[in-house]
Design a protein around this motif. Structure first.
Motif, mmCIF file in Angstrom:
data_model
loop_
_atom_site.group_PDB
_atom_site.id
_atom_site.type_symbol
_atom_site.label_atom_id
_atom_site.label_comp_id
_atom_site.label_asym_id
_atom_site.label_seq_id
_atom_site.Cartn_x
_atom_site.Cartn_y
_atom_site.Cartn_z
ATOM 1 N N VAL A 55 0.922 -1.098 -0.013
ATOM 2 C CA VAL A 55 0.043 -0.182 -0.094
ATOM 3 C C VAL A 55 0.773 1.288 -0.009
ATOM 4 O O VAL A 55 2.082 1.114 0.348
ATOM 5 C CB VAL A 55 -1.069 -0.043 1.431
ATOM 6 C CG1 VAL A 55 -1.832 -1.181 1.283
ATOM 7 C CG2 VAL A 55 -0.194 -0.076 2.575
ATOM 8 N N LEU A 56 0.357 2.295 -0.254
ATOM 9 C CA LEU A 56 0.912 3.776 -0.305
ATOM 10 C C LEU A 56 0.711 4.356 0.981
ATOM 11 O O LEU A 56 -0.380 4.356 1.554
ATOM 12 C CB LEU A 56 0.826 4.602 -1.568
ATOM 13 C CG LEU A 56 1.211 4.026 -2.938
ATOM 14 C CD1 LEU A 56 0.374 4.828 -3.978
ATOM 15 C CD2 LEU A 56 2.676 3.960 -3.110
ATOM 16 N N TYR A 104 10.383 0.785 -5.613
ATOM 17 C CA TYR A 104 9.607 1.919 -5.799
ATOM 18 C C TYR A 104 10.329 3.024 -5.286
ATOM 19 O O TYR A 104 10.235 4.501 -5.839
ATOM 20 C CB TYR A 104 8.241 1.727 -4.956
ATOM 21 C CG TYR A 104 7.308 2.690 -5.141
ATOM 22 C CD1 TYR A 104 6.390 2.738 -6.433
ATOM 23 C CD2 TYR A 104 7.272 3.725 -4.275
ATOM 24 C CE1 TYR A 104 5.445 3.672 -6.576
ATOM 25 C CE2 TYR A 104 6.173 4.838 -4.478
ATOM 26 C CZ TYR A 104 5.424 4.655 -5.552
ATOM 27 O OH TYR A 104 4.505 5.667 -5.650
ATOM 28 N N HIS A 117 -3.117 4.241 1.368
ATOM 29 C CA HIS A 117 -4.162 4.127 0.248
ATOM 30 C C HIS A 117 -3.683 2.923 -0.829
ATOM 31 O O HIS A 117 -2.868 2.308 -0.614
ATOM 32 C CB HIS A 117 -3.347 5.399 -0.627
ATOM 33 C CG HIS A 117 -3.208 6.703 0.321
ATOM 34 N ND1 HIS A 117 -4.452 7.417 0.733
ATOM 35 C CD2 HIS A 117 -2.066 7.266 0.717
ATOM 36 C CE1 HIS A 117 -3.925 8.421 1.257
ATOM 37 N NE2 HIS A 117 -2.653 8.422 1.468
ATOM 38 N N SER A 118 -4.815 2.636 -1.318
ATOM 39 C CA SER A 118 -4.511 1.407 -2.264
ATOM 40 C C SER A 118 -3.639 1.899 -3.471
ATOM 41 O O SER A 118 -3.358 3.107 -3.729
ATOM 42 C CB SER A 118 -6.055 1.139 -2.656
ATOM 43 O OG SER A 118 -6.487 2.183 -3.617
ATOM 44 N N ASP A 119 -3.137 0.803 -4.048
ATOM 45 C CA ASP A 119 -1.982 0.961 -5.023
ATOM 46 C C ASP A 119 -2.439 0.178 -6.144
ATOM 47 O O ASP A 119 -1.573 -1.146 -6.377
ATOM 48 C CB ASP A 119 -0.732 0.836 -4.467
ATOM 49 C CG ASP A 119 0.323 0.900 -5.379
ATOM 50 O OD1 ASP A 119 -0.001 1.987 -6.503
ATOM 51 O OD2 ASP A 119 1.515 0.571 -5.252
ATOM 52 N N ARG A 164 5.877 2.950 -0.735
ATOM 53 C CA ARG A 164 5.288 1.886 -0.857
ATOM 54 C C ARG A 164 5.661 0.812 0.488
ATOM 55 O O ARG A 164 6.786 0.373 0.401
ATOM 56 C CB ARG A 164 5.366 1.045 -2.056
ATOM 57 C CG ARG A 164 4.383 1.394 -3.113
ATOM 58 C CD ARG A 164 4.599 0.649 -4.242
ATOM 59 N NE ARG A 164 3.693 -0.484 -4.367
ATOM 60 C CZ ARG A 164 3.814 -1.562 -4.854
ATOM 61 N NH1 ARG A 164 4.805 -1.822 -5.670
ATOM 62 N NH2 ARG A 164 2.773 -2.313 -4.860
#
Length: 79
Positions: A2-3, A32, A67-69, A47
């Motif tokens: 996830v972010l 990342y 947050h979703s990634d 990430r």
């Protein structure tokens, strides 16, 4: 993965970020890297595993998340 977003000192490195957040290398997407989002505010994106995001509080570091990634892929067949 996830972010998360966090505030860090200017020109922070991935090593500095993981140390400050108390993260191990296996909890971070090293490929990342650390991404500068807003230089004026010192906001960076990172990430991390879901477990790591649940353990730390991005808000405590002036950020948000997790947050979703989602994977970004083309829509439909290639032209």
């Amino acid at each position: 993965m996830v972010l998360i977003t966090v505030r860090l000192p200017p020109q922070a490195t991935l090593e500095q970020a993981t140390h400050r957040l108390g993260l191990r290398d296996e909890e971070v997407d090293l490929g990342y890297d650390l991404v500068l989002i807003d230089p004026r505010r010192g906001l960076y994106g990172l990430r991390v595993t879901e477990a790591a995001a649940g353990r730390i509080s991005p808000a405590a570091f002036g950020g948000t998340g997790p947050h979703s990634d989602p994977r970004i892929e083309p829509y439909g067949p290639p032209r």
